[in-house]
Design an enzyme around this catalytic site. Structure first.
Site, short mmCIF file in Angstrom:
data_model
loop_
_atom_site.label_atom_id
_atom_site.label_comp_id
_atom_site.label_asym_id
_atom_site.label_seq_id
_atom_site.Cartn_x
_atom_site.Cartn_y
_atom_site.Cartn_z
N CYS A 1 -19.34 0.07 7.34
CA CYS A 1 -19.69 -0.76 6.19
C CYS A 1 -18.99 -2.12 6.25
O CYS A 1 -19.52 -3.12 5.77
CB CYS A 1 -19.38 -0.04 4.88
SG CYS A 1 -17.63 0.36 4.62
N ASP B 1 0.81 -1.21 0.00
CA ASP B 1 0.00 0.00 0.00
C ASP B 1 0.85 1.27 0.00
O ASP B 1 0.44 2.30 0.52
CB ASP B 1 -0.94 0.00 1.21
CG ASP B 1 -2.04 1.05 1.10
OD1 ASP B 1 -2.41 1.40 -0.04
OD2 ASP B 1 -2.52 1.53 2.14
#
Length: 374
Positions: A235, A125
């Protein structure tokens, strides 16, 4: 390689061809064209290299994708019920995963290079590589309607790392989409950041607003943030696939007890030195004290607690305009109307920063509803 990966603490490892995600480039281009990246200009600047691993390294023939389970030990949304405490994203409650994973990936990559005789490159990342589409192509899971990778074995809780390799390795089977008609992740979003399934508008996302966004948080989203001071797991946490997640969180990634619902009042008192000390080795430190205090002040304003008013009031004189502006909003939410009007009258004329003056104008002209919480 599989054995070495498991020795290094990785829970799953799969392989995809380096050219396995031809759809990623057009999807990224459409996302950028819609402006859904907000102020993350680096996404546009590196779009050409993000389109494919081969665009970043033309010699790459295979992508080895590794996942590390960071699933929480308890309900990560439990602290939302206590407005006097802070809620931090699960990934930020322990040691920075970049530092933990990179060394382990190098160990696996070293073995792969030795056995294959091919060059390798390691990514965690930190480069323009689209890990989630690659992970789906390699069979670790699929990108759910919230755009996060979902695994049948680990739910929504996998850190991803990638090793690109010049050798052509046998690929694994791509994972299909198992979301079906479920839309819990979309409905759970406090700020309605999903314009459609499988699409996210970062400008409305609490994770973006509290981590990536550098300026004042737009007023339209402040109340919805609640006490989420660094990221948002709503979420992820509501996904039904989490119930199948295997328990096996690495001890080096275990959550720190002091980052599990810390008191807002305690965080409001952090100066630069205390912030650096408290969050050393965590992803939070990269955000910086001023942006972090901005978030804590939004949570304080949402708390409805007059008990936080003194701590908020002290930050009205903070050296950082970003902190002062958020303190004005929180002060306007917590203080009696007469006190807000008096403070606005006294401070607007001496405030040097235009954005902070605008916050004083807003609380003076359109005072927020006062809360009754003690």
């Amino acid at each position: 390689m599989q054995a070495r990966a498991h020795e290094q603490g990785f829970d799953v490892v799969r392989v995809a061809p380096a050219d396995a995600i031809p759809e990623a480039g057009p999807r990224l281009a459409a996302w950028l064209a819609a402006g859904h990246h907000g102020t993350m200009s680096w996404m546009a600047d590196t779009a050409e290299r993000r389109a494919s691993p081969k665009a970043m390294w033309d010699k790459a023939r295979s992508a080895v994708v590794l996942g590390l389970n960071y699933g929480p030990e308890r309900d990560p949304l439990a602290s939302l019920a206590d407005p006097l405490s802070a809620t931090l994203s699960v990934y930020a409650r322990g040691r920075d995963y970049h530092a933990v994973m990179k060394g382990r990936l190098k160990q696996v990559a070293g073995l792969l290079a030795a056995k294959s005789g091919a060059d390798v490159k390691v990514f965690v990342d930190t480069a323009p590589l689209m890990e989630k589409p690659l992970a789906a192509a390699a069979g670790l899971g699929w990108q759910g309607k919230h755009t996060v990778l979902v695994s049948r074995e680990f739910g929504n809780w996998l850190f991803l790392g990638v090793i690109l390799c010049e050798a052509e390795l046998p690929p694994d089977e791509r994972e299909g989409d198992h979301c079906g008609t479920c839309r819990r992740c979309l409905d759970a979003c406090p700020t309605q950041a999903f314009p459609a399934p499988y699409q996210i508008d970062a400008r409305r996302c609490i994770s973006y607003l509290t981590i990536e966004h550098a300026g004042p948080i737009p007023p339209a989203f402040r109340s919805a943030i609640g006490n989420r001071i660094f990221g948002c797991d709503d979420c992820l946490a509501v996904c039904p696939w989490n119930k199948f997640a295997q328990d096996g969180r690495d001890a080096k990634l275990a959550a720190r007890s002091d980052l599990d619902a810390p008191p807002l009042e305690e965080l409001l008192g952090l100066d630069e030195a205390a912030f650096r000390l408290r969050f050393a080795g965590t992803p939070i430190r990269r955000t910086g004290r001023d942006r972090f205090l901005r978030n804590v002040l939004i949570a304080a304003g949402n708390s409805g607690s007059a008990g936080l008013l003194a701590a908020v009031g002290r930050l009205l004189d903070d050296p950082s305009p970003l902190v002062r502006g958020a303190a004005v909003w929180a002060f306007g939410r917590l203080a009696p109307g007469a006190a807000v009007a008096a403070a606005a009258t006294a401070r607007r004329g001496t405030e040097a920063d235009a954005s902070v003056r605008a916050e004083w104008d807003a609380v003076a002209d359109c005072p927020e509803p006062r809360h009754e919480r003690a």
